[in-house]
Design an enzyme around this catalytic site. Structure first.
Site, mmCIF file in Angstrom:
data_model
loop_
_atom_site.group_PDB
_atom_site.id
_atom_site.type_symbol
_atom_site.label_atom_id
_atom_site.label_comp_id
_atom_site.label_asym_id
_atom_site.label_seq_id
_atom_site.Cartn_x
_atom_site.Cartn_y
_atom_site.Cartn_z
ATOM 1 N N GLY A 81 0.918 -1.045 0.013
ATOM 2 C CA GLY A 81 -0.167 -0.180 -0.033
ATOM 3 C C GLY A 81 0.988 1.474 0.030
ATOM 4 O O GLY A 81 2.222 1.191 0.230
ATOM 5 N N ARG A 84 3.556 6.167 1.912
ATOM 6 C CA ARG A 84 3.820 7.525 1.893
ATOM 7 C C ARG A 84 3.355 8.434 0.828
ATOM 8 O O ARG A 84 4.128 9.673 0.557
ATOM 9 C CB ARG A 84 5.443 7.601 2.029
ATOM 10 C CG ARG A 84 6.186 6.967 0.936
ATOM 11 C CD ARG A 84 7.659 7.319 0.984
ATOM 12 N NE ARG A 84 8.389 6.438 0.006
ATOM 13 C CZ ARG A 84 9.613 6.899 -0.527
ATOM 14 N NH1 ARG A 84 10.018 7.760 0.024
ATOM 15 N NH2 ARG A 84 10.039 6.106 -1.150
ATOM 16 N N LYS A 103 4.146 12.529 -2.866
ATOM 17 C CA LYS A 103 4.959 11.399 -2.539
ATOM 18 C C LYS A 103 5.696 12.006 -1.285
ATOM 19 O O LYS A 103 6.679 12.799 -1.636
ATOM 20 C CB LYS A 103 5.617 10.808 -3.526
ATOM 21 C CG LYS A 103 6.451 9.501 -3.374
ATOM 22 C CD LYS A 103 7.078 8.805 -4.430
ATOM 23 C CE LYS A 103 7.679 7.621 -3.725
ATOM 24 N NZ LYS A 103 8.285 6.938 -5.139
ATOM 25 N N GLY A 116 6.485 7.601 6.558
ATOM 26 C CA GLY A 116 5.589 8.320 5.549
ATOM 27 C C GLY A 116 6.347 9.647 4.819
ATOM 28 O O GLY A 116 5.489 10.364 4.212
ATOM 29 N N ARG A 166 3.590 13.908 -7.777
ATOM 30 C CA ARG A 166 3.595 13.110 -8.870
ATOM 31 C C ARG A 166 2.110 13.124 -9.614
ATOM 32 O O ARG A 166 1.147 13.266 -8.993
ATOM 33 C CB ARG A 166 3.710 11.569 -8.301
ATOM 34 C CG ARG A 166 3.662 10.622 -9.415
ATOM 35 C CD ARG A 166 4.163 9.261 -8.987
ATOM 36 N NE ARG A 166 3.636 8.756 -7.923
ATOM 37 C CZ ARG A 166 4.093 7.685 -7.373
ATOM 38 N NH1 ARG A 166 5.472 7.088 -7.622
ATOM 39 N NH2 ARG A 166 3.518 7.134 -6.361
ATOM 40 N N ASP A 244 4.918 -4.309 -7.488
ATOM 41 C CA ASP A 244 4.076 -3.200 -6.865
ATOM 42 C C ASP A 244 4.606 -1.802 -7.315
ATOM 43 O O ASP A 244 4.130 -0.571 -7.329
ATOM 44 C CB ASP A 244 4.504 -2.960 -5.357
ATOM 45 C CG ASP A 244 5.830 -3.060 -4.678
ATOM 46 O OD1 ASP A 244 6.399 -4.008 -4.929
ATOM 47 O OD2 ASP A 244 6.262 -2.088 -4.130
ATOM 48 N N ASP A 254 7.390 4.960 -9.888
ATOM 49 C CA ASP A 254 7.830 4.802 -8.631
ATOM 50 C C ASP A 254 9.519 4.545 -8.594
ATOM 51 O O ASP A 254 9.973 3.422 -8.497
ATOM 52 C CB ASP A 254 7.298 3.410 -7.936
ATOM 53 C CG ASP A 254 6.720 3.950 -6.845
ATOM 54 O OD1 ASP A 254 6.545 5.030 -6.450
ATOM 55 O OD2 ASP A 254 6.308 2.949 -5.953
HETATM 56 P P1 AMP Z 1 9.342 1.387 -2.780
HETATM 57 O O1 AMP Z 1 10.381 0.714 -2.614
HETATM 58 O O2 AMP Z 1 9.391 2.946 -2.795
HETATM 59 O O3 AMP Z 1 8.533 0.880 -3.836
HETATM 60 O O4 AMP Z 1 8.259 1.161 -1.371
HETATM 61 C C1 AMP Z 1 8.007 -0.074 -1.166
HETATM 62 C C2 AMP Z 1 6.877 0.010 0.185
HETATM 63 O O5 AMP Z 1 7.335 0.764 1.148
HETATM 64 C C3 AMP Z 1 5.669 0.897 -0.364
HETATM 65 O O6 AMP Z 1 4.496 0.083 0.279
HETATM 66 C C4 AMP Z 1 6.055 2.114 0.299
HETATM 67 O O7 AMP Z 1 4.678 2.742 0.309
HETATM 68 C C5 AMP Z 1 6.686 1.894 1.551
HETATM 69 N N1 AMP Z 1 7.819 2.805 1.789
HETATM 70 C C6 AMP Z 1 8.742 3.296 1.254
HETATM 71 N N2 AMP Z 1 9.436 4.069 2.073
HETATM 72 C C7 AMP Z 1 8.495 4.474 2.963
HETATM 73 C C8 AMP Z 1 8.528 5.541 4.036
HETATM 74 N N3 AMP Z 1 9.554 6.382 4.414
HETATM 75 N N4 AMP Z 1 7.496 5.444 4.990
HETATM 76 C C9 AMP Z 1 6.367 4.605 4.724
HETATM 77 N N5 AMP Z 1 6.345 3.870 4.002
HETATM 78 C C10 AMP Z 1 7.310 3.862 2.965
HETATM 79 MG MG MG Z 2 6.858 1.594 -4.629
#
Ligand code: AMP
Ligand code: MG
Length: 483
Positions: A81, A84, A103, A116, A166, A244, A254
């Site tokens: 999900g 952030r 974002k 977040g 974004r 994802d 992403d």
């Molecule tokens: P990503 O590697 O950016 O695609 O993130 C993978 C998952 O981790 C997704 O569900 C993001 O929303 C969550 N995520 C990444 N960085 C953060 C953060 N700083 N705070 C909360 N969730 C995060």
């Molecule tokens: Mg992601």
């Protein structure tokens, strides 16, 4: 901005409502005039700054985080999900609607251990790459702005929080379908609701029945193949091709530890967290198929397996077709009558060229840009001197010339090449330099780099240093996922 709220209103249960947490002392680090044109009435005013930093409510916006799951580095995570990213709704524009997402906008129910937030360096990188890819014609999500702040966040050390604004035609990912297929909250009805929503919103010519579903999945396969063919042709490594991070519409999406190749290297890994090279540059086409297979698995309750399999079986041909089209344009090759033999010959010619680039440790982008300056009618090319194995290059050149045939107007041919082979790409070291300047309170290099990347094919001799190979410190920079 004017919003409609189709996802929010029609897909109750597919997201959580959230409140953005706001940023202290928000300021524009960069703004994309070009992306702003996609929306009605978007100008970088003080009130828009406060709204997009989450400090003030945006009229007409709903604030929500979508739920999805995904295969990360091969393993399934049942619930991810938007941890952030906070979506405001679908903003209207002259050519259609765009999801607007903050974002780095703060905690959501999906933040897990995270805060977040996005750190400035990753927000700036996402902003730059979104706009840079668009301007070299790679399908991608866009970025309206990046907003800096005083808010401290902790990673390996203290950093500053920022937000990338974004714009996406859709935020629906492969992982959405996986979630509603595999999780206890999912069901066949919900999966179908999601597929029908996707079709109605984005494929208006398709019907929500088995025939429409079949055509749709074929289209997803084709669009994904096309996106990856673009990546391979421009030398872009995404770095985190988890399901994802795969947009259902085939937009690059992403961005984390991405990189453009400097020196050509099939095995190039840009992600510090990927020591085994699952997402190495040369692996991307195979991973695209693997990800589509995961999507297909999620769709089994709705679409016949043999339909899914036959669509997947077409992936490779789509990829090769797009790749051939793009690479032929880079090299100036035309096709009079298509044939498998011609395709095979051209692929071999392209493969030999990239292998020579790898052997000679040459810069991918700059080597293709050379085709804008060289005379293809000369029996020996000045390019040869760049290659370690000159006889090997000379032999290739001869084959290339034969394949090219007669070039009547050399200047026109060169101009066509320079409109296709960019001079300027977002090299990691350039992004890094802009980020260091922002850390020191100077946004000008970031804005200049952004401007430059909106005209990647123009000579812009005053900026020629941006086209140089990276200095020693900036070679093969590997970025961490920490963002
Ligand atoms: P990503 O590697 O950016 O695609 O993130 C993978 C998952 O981790 C997704 O569900 C993001 O929303 C969550 N995520 C990444 N960085 C953060 C953060 N700083 N705070 C909360 N969730 C995060
Ligand atoms: Mg992601």
């Amino acid at each position: 901005m004017k919003f409609k709220q189709d996802y929010f209103e029609q897909l109750v249960g597919f997201y959580s409502q959230v409140n953005p947490q706001g940023l202290s002392n928000p300021h524009w680090l960069a703004w994309s005039d070009d992306a702003a044109k996609l929306l009605d009435n978007a100008a970088p005013s003080e009130s828009l700054l406060q709204q997009l930093s989450g400090n003030q409510a945006m009229p007409g916006a709903s604030y929500y985080a979508q739920v999805y799951s995904g295969h990360q580095f091969g393993g399934y995570t049942p619930r991810l999900g938007d941890g952030r990213s906070i979506i405001l709704g679908e903003a209207s524009g002259p050519q259609g609607h765009w999801d607007v997402a903050l974002k780095g906008g703060g905690l959501t129910p999906y933040s897990r251990q995270g805060d977040g937030r996005a750190v400035m360096r990753s927000a700036v990188r996402e902003f730059l790459i979104s706009e840079a890819l668009h301007h070299i014609h790679v399908p991608t999500t866009r970025a309206l702005a990046v907003i800096g702040s005083d808010l401290p966040v902790w990673r390996e050390s203290q950093e500053q929080a920022a937000i990338t604004v974004r714009l996406a035609r859709s935020h629906i990912r492969f992982g959405h379908f996986e979630y509603f297929s595999h999780s206890p909250e999912g069901s066949k009805a919900k999966l179908q609701q999601l597929v029908d929503f996707t079709l109605t919103q984005h494929y208006p010519t398709l019907t929500c029945d088995s025939q429409g579903y079949e055509l749709w999945f074929n289209q997803v396969v084709a669009d994904t193949a096309k996106m990856i063919a673009h990546w391979q042709a421009v030398g872009f490594a995404h770095g985190v091709m988890n399901t994802d991070n795969m947009s259902i519409l085939g937009d690059s999406f992403d961005f984390g530890p991405f990189a453009f190749l400097d020196t050509f290297n099939e095995d190039f890994i840009c992600n510090h967290s990927d020591p085994e090279g699952r997402y190495a540059f040369g692996q991307q086409p195979g991973v695209g198929l693997w990800n589509l297979q995961r999507l297909a698995q999620a769709l089994v309750p709705l679409i016949e397996s043999d339909v899914l399999i036959s669509a997947l079986n077409r992936y490779q041909q789509h990829l090769i077709d797009h790749y051939l089209t793009l690479m032929r344009a880079k090299l100036g090759l035309t096709v009079e009558s298509a044939s498998p033999e011609q395709d095979e010959f051209d692929l071999a010619l392209m493969g030999e060229f990239t292998m020579m680039l790898q052997q000679s440790q040459l810069d991918y982008t700059n080597s293709f840009r050379q085709f804008s300056y060289l005379d293809p009618t000369q029996s020996r090319s000045e390019l040869a001197d760049d290659f370690i194995d000159r006889p090997r290059f000379d032999a290739w050149w001869q084959q290339f010339q034969q394949r090219l045939g007669k070039v009547k107007d050399v200047e026109a041919w060169q101009q066509q090449r320079s409109a296709i082979n960019p001079k300027y790409i977002l090299r990691n070291y350039l992004a890094q330099e802009a980020i260091i300047a922002v850390e020191e309170g100077n946004n000008q290099p970031l804005q200049q780099l952004h401007q430059l990347l909106t005209q990647p094919f123009a000579e812009q001799p005053e900026f020629a240093h941006y086209a140089q190979r990276p200095p020693q410190w900036g070679q093969g920079l590997i970025m961490s996922c920490s963002s």
